[in-house]
Design an enzyme around this catalytic site. Structure first.
Site, short mmCIF file in Angstrom:
data_model
loop_
_atom_site.label_atom_id
_atom_site.label_comp_id
_atom_site.label_asym_id
_atom_site.label_seq_id
_atom_site.Cartn_x
_atom_site.Cartn_y
_atom_site.Cartn_z
N GLU A 411 0.81 -1.22 0.00
CA GLU A 411 0.00 0.00 0.00
C GLU A 411 0.85 1.27 0.00
O GLU A 411 0.73 2.10 0.90
CB GLU A 411 -0.93 -0.01 1.23
CG GLU A 411 -1.99 -1.08 1.17
CD GLU A 411 -3.19 -0.72 0.30
OE1 GLU A 411 -3.06 0.23 -0.50
OE2 GLU A 411 -4.22 -1.39 0.43
N GLU A 489 -4.06 -10.44 -0.08
CA GLU A 489 -4.93 -10.39 1.10
C GLU A 489 -6.33 -10.76 0.65
O GLU A 489 -6.79 -10.29 -0.40
CB GLU A 489 -4.95 -8.99 1.72
CG GLU A 489 -3.61 -8.55 2.26
CD GLU A 489 -3.58 -7.12 2.79
OE1 GLU A 489 -4.65 -6.58 3.11
OE2 GLU A 489 -2.48 -6.56 2.87
C1 IPT Z 1 -5.27 -3.61 3.77
C2 IPT Z 1 -3.86 -3.53 4.25
O1 IPT Z 1 -2.97 -3.87 3.25
C3 IPT Z 1 -3.59 -4.35 5.44
O2 IPT Z 1 -2.36 -3.95 5.98
C4 IPT Z 1 -4.69 -4.26 6.42
O3 IPT Z 1 -4.78 -2.94 6.81
C5 IPT Z 1 -5.96 -4.65 5.77
O4 IPT Z 1 -6.23 -3.87 4.69
C6 IPT Z 1 -7.16 -4.50 6.66
O5 IPT Z 1 -7.03 -4.98 7.92
S1 IPT Z 1 -5.65 -2.04 3.13
C7 IPT Z 1 -7.37 -1.97 3.07
C8 IPT Z 1 -7.81 -0.57 3.09
C9 IPT Z 1 -7.87 -2.66 1.87
#
Ligand code: IPT
Length: 979
Positions: A411, A489
């Site tokens: 990010e 993710e």
């Molecule tokens: C995404 C992040 O990459 C991760 O670090 C964590 O924050 C996760 O979300 C949520 O818990 S960013 C999100 C705005 C898609």
């Protein structure tokens, strides 16, 4: 000083070039231990001298976890003004001091290095009063050559650490801000004939291993030995080093992590470096990501370094236990979100077996709040810092077989500096692909990666009907569709959930371009804290009085802060199990879905149970299946002939098959269940209930008494209350579904509900309709013969929507039958959290066990059913709910047949079986609590019998509940018998 802290340079030129973190027999001196410590809330303070008063602090540690200042949590937000490269003036600063003497083993060392494995975020080092240098890069190693500054006898080391610096703009990961010297500090004696850096590669192809050394920064002659393979060569000079080829080597994989011990040695005046070689070759062929020629499917987790007491201070025993739990949960991959972990984690990954995406320590997410204006990722002033970070990442860990991909960070928008990092990696390591999710168009990375795309978009990427791809024009989309795809993710494990793991996995099965993904995330980051009255609890954002924070968004793991695995983890393990069964009437299809392991380490066991009691069991004769193979074997005779048996009314015969470990591993014992499936072999309907021989006796009907309103007053002589219709459940993080504030630039594909990104979260819609505050108006109560009919109208204030409920009690010889009919009225336009009734039972049941025949052992919901099975279970009532870090709905076990708790028995009757929840708190009490310690002392045990519950989804960060798992208002009818 303030201006130095605003430097975009990563550190002083006195830092040594990064190199591999090697296991050497050269002497070392750990400087971990109790150091002198002084803390200041600002950076501009004089360096304290001997005359000043010092306290002490352990190293490694985070000073905020030792009473100096406080931790703070933000996800995306910067907890200081976005004013790059300036850090704020309120800049907590810790001075650390200690003395040491060089041990005799250091005599004769050609050089002495001082290594810091992790300091957050900016530190400056003095040895014996002379400045050694400074560095940034919190989760990266720094080395200095301190040889000329050492003195005989006592040496004094001083380290000044500032919490904030320009580098903080590059370290905006979703985690606690935890300053300090939090990893090891070590002095390294370097011999004359040293081995300073090694880059060893152990490739594998069809049984042939090829060991090569892209880097060997060492003295010669140099001896290289792999005793187990009969390799023992001595090279006289660098230009003699050639690849070593060995036949008949076993490959390394996450499943069979075969390692060969090797040594590099420069002889008696030198050192010996121990290496562990895992033979494997990483490649991309077309849109496939392959290791040793086979497609890899990541069943991974995002792993942060976090511990409730130590923070990011490493504890090897805990890491090993944690990673063993991953293995037992069918996790086969780790993304080191979002920085390199302690180097020993990679040793453990090599040894236990994980595919690792090793990520650089980089995130500039907070620039999203200013439309990415000034984002360091595209600013030449930060180029050196970016290249420094990736070089230190790759160089430190390059020798690990487990690492199959490098990731530039997380990010951080996009820009030239990221592209330069990718270029650097390609030049340095031409084998492992480069990953970075933010390269949406695929301009400089090798795999296509996304976080939280919808199922539709995932399918589109896999090869299904094409939809636009985030950030891509048509040509860019075509480029992305030509690459291997992964979810860096997905399925956000916050609170109760995630739902829909199975739906994503089905797509991965269907489309080979999809290579699986990494659950967000492995653990909750709760920090152990105490309430004003001294009660322990796990703190999240806001609990330390932070002005800017992101609440409980840091509690989104598959494992609770106290190491308890959640039902979500069991669900993941069941969905991604490497052995899959398909049960038919006469046979079972067994599929080996491993990357390369055969079923040699497994045995296939079965049981036949009648109403949860064992009738027969055995082992299936299954010949060894190689990876990718499947076989059909007949069901055991006992099962095939089960239908010949005489079944009693209400009998159910269940066949359960498991794949279990047949020999112990370093992460589980023999018998550990890797995969499981079930088949209902036969069942017989229950007999109609026998007509009662008794009738009303005053207010008593059988074992119960009723009030004039028609409510239950006692049951088996015990005071109770109910039944009370309930539509509310304590909202889950996914029901609330809102991103923490600070994410104004939310990508619509990530947020909101299916098909309607602008829809308010489900919980908001439920609340608007008053589902949390229903009122109950008795419409009528009539005694009829051996029963009672109570009609109740249930609705909320200022609402024309409601439910007409009829409770029909009938006394039978088998107990009191209660049929509940619930008919919605008034044009409902929102889903329901649940539909069921609540009974208030005595709190003393909390010390009892409950036994039930139904689904278990853990809770399950419409979109999270794979871990649940049908059986007879017993558990303490206290253990029937999960202590989520933020209290919320928990404990629903659908499809109950029979439950016994204390003097009470509940049997479900008919086709639509209610589920049950036994909980010390009402849904409303749970909803009101922000932490478990805020829950009141239980005054009852509440029994909820639910005809249905809404699914879970993953909307805290991802998909809302899919239509097929939503609970839409409709007429329900269900029947139970109270005994
Ligand atoms: C995404 C992040 O990459 C991760 O670090 C964590 O924050 C996760 O979300 C949520 O818990 S960013 C999100 C705005 C898609």
């Amino acid at each position: 000083m303030t201006s130095a802290l605003a430097s975009t340079s990563p550190g002083s030129t006195s830092r040594l070039a990064p190199r591999a973190w090697l296991h050497s027999d050269a002497p070392t001196l750990s400087l971990n231990g109790e150091w002198d410590f002084r803390w200041s809330p600002v950076a501009d303070v004089p360096i304290p001298g001997a005359e000043d008063e010092w306290g002490t602090l352990p190293v490694p540690s985070h000073w905020v976890l030792h009473g100096h200042g406080a931790p703070s949590y933000t996800n995306i937000q910067y907890p200081f003004p976005i004013d790059p490269p300036h850090p704020p003036e309120e800049n907590p600063t810790g001075d650390h001091r200690r003395t040491f003497e060089l041990p005799p083993s250091f005599d004769g060392a050609a050089r002495v290095l001082l290594r810091f494995d992790g300091v957050e975020s900016h530190f400056r080092v003095w040895l014996n009063g002379s400045l050694v240098g400074w560095s940034t890069g919190s989760r990266l190693a720094t080395e200095f050559d301190v040889t000329p500054l050492l003195v005989p006898g006592t040496n004094e080391l001083l380290v000044r650490v500032h919490q904030w610096s320009a580098a903080s703009y590059l370290e905006d990961q979703d985690q606690w801000w935890l300053p300090g010297i939090f990893r090891d500090v070590t002095l390294l004696a370097r011999p004359t004939a040293a081995i300073d850096d090694v880059f060893v590669r152990a490739g594998w192809s069809s049984g042939t291993g090829t060991i090569s050394f892209p880097t060997l920064d060492a003295a010669f002659p140099l001896r290289f030995a792999v005793p187990e393979l009969g390799v023992d060569v001595t090279w006289a000079a660098a230009d003699e080093v050639v690849p070593v080829t060995v036949e008949g080597v076993d490959p390394w994989s996450a499943e069979l992590p075969r390692l060969y011990d090797a040594t590099l040695s420069t002889g008696s005046t030198g050192e010996t470096v121990a290496l562990r070689l895992g033979f494997r070759t990483v490649s991309i062929v077309g849109d496939r990501f392959l290791v040793n020629g086979e497609r890899v499917v990541f069943h991974g987790v995002n792993r942060h370094e976090t511990h409730p007491v130590r923070g990011r201070v490493f504890d090897e025993a805990h890491a090993r236990t944690d990673m063993a739990l991953m293995k037992r949960s069918n996790v086969n991959a780790i993304r080191t979100s979002h920085y390199p972990p302690h180097p020993r984690v990679l040793d453990l990954a090599d040894e236990l077996g994980f595919w690792v995406i090793l990520e650089c320590d980089l995130e500039t997410h907070g620039f999203g709040a200013v439309d990415w204006v000034g984002n360091p990722s595209d600013d030449p002033a930060w180029r050196e810092a970016y290249l420094d970070r990736i070089a230190r990442t790759v160089e430190r860990d390059k020798n690990h077989a487990s690492i199959v991909m490098w990731s530039l960070g997380n990010e951080s928008g996009t820009g030239r500096n990221l592209a330069a990092m990718a270029q650097w990696v390609h030049d340095r390591d031409d084998e492992r692909p480069v990953h970075y999710e933010g390269d949406y168009t695929g301009a400089y990375t090798d795999v296509y990666s996304r976080m939280y795309p919808t199922l539709q978009e995932t399918e589109s990427i896999g090869g299904g009907p094409e939809t636009p791809l985030l950030g891509c024009g048509p040509a860019e989309a075509a480029r992305q569709r030509s690459k291997p795809f992964l979810h860096c993710e997905y399925v956000h494990a916050m609170g109760n959930g995630p739902g829909q793991i199975a739906e994503y996995e089905a797509l991965v099965d269907k489309y080979p371009r999809l290579h699986g993904g990494f659950v967000w995330e492995w653990r909750d980051h709760g920090l152990l804290a105490q309430t004003a009255t001294g009660e322990d609890y796990y703190a999240y954002g806001g609990d330390f009085g932070e002005v800017v924070h992101d609440g409980n968004f840091v509690m989104d793991g598959l494992v609770l802060p106290d190491d308890t695995p959640t039902p979500g983890l069991a669900e993941f393990a069941a969905v991604v199990a490497p052995i899959r069964f398909a049960l038919g009437d006469r046979s079972v299809l067994i599929e080996n879905r491993y990357h390369s392991a055969s079923t040699a380490g497994l045995r296939f066991c079965w049981t036949l149970e009648r109403l949860g009691a064992l009738e027969a069991s055995g082992t299936l004769a299954v010949a060894e299946l190689i990876a990718g193979d499947a076989v059909t074997v007949p069901l055991p005779d006992e099962v095939l002939h089960a239908t010949d048996r005489t079944l009693a009314p209400a009998d159910e015969l269940w066949f359960t098959v498991t794949a279990e470990l047949s020999s112990p591993t370093s992460w589980a014992d023999v018998g550990h269940v890797v995969a499981r499936d079930q088949l209902l072999v036969a069942s017989r309907p229950a007999e109609p209930l026998r007509a009662a021989r008794q009738t009303w006796d005053g207010d008593r009907l059988g074992a119960a008494t009723f009030s004039a309103r028609g409510d239950l007053v006692t049951w088996n002589g015990v005071d109770v209350a109910g039944p009370r219709l309930e539509l509310w459940r304590a909202t889950t993080d996914n029901d609330r579904g809102d991103f923490p504030h600070g994410y104004e630039t939310a990508d619509p594909a990530l947020t909101g509900g299916v098909g309607d990104p602008d829809a308010p979260p489900t919980a908001t819609r439920w609340r608007h309709r008053g589902l949390d505050r229903l009122t109950h108006r008795l419409v009528s109560v009539n005694r009829i013969g051996d029963g009672l009919v109570q009609r109740v109208r249930v609705a909320a204030a200022n609402s024309g929507l409601g439910v007409d409920v009829t409770h029909r009690w009938t006394l039978t010889d088998d107990g009191l039958q209660l049929q509940t009919d619930a008919i919605p009225f008034g044009g409902w336009d929102v889903t329901w959290p649940r539909i069921g009734v609540r009974f208030d039972l005595p709190a003393s049941l909390l010390d009892d066990d409950a036994t039930w025949f139904g689904t278990g052992p853990a809770e399950s919901y419409a979109d999270s059913t794979r871990a649940a099975r049908v059986g007879r279970f017993t558990a303490p009532v206290r253990d029937l709910t999960v202590e989520y870090s933020m209290p919320q709905e928990t404990g629903h076990r659908p499809d109950l047949r029979e439950l016994t708790v204390g003097p009470f028995t509940v049997t479900t009757v008919g086709r639509h079986r209610a589920g049950f929840t036994l909980t010390p708190w009402t849904a409303q009490q749970v909803e009101a609590a922000m932490h478990p310690y805020e829950l009141p002392t239980p005054d009852h045990v509440y029994l909820y019998l639910d005809a249905a519950q809404h699914g879970l989804g993953s909307r805290a960060c991802g998909l809302d509940v899919l239509p097929e798992h939503q609970l839409w208002p409709q007429a329900f009818s269900w029947t139970v018998v109270l005994g």
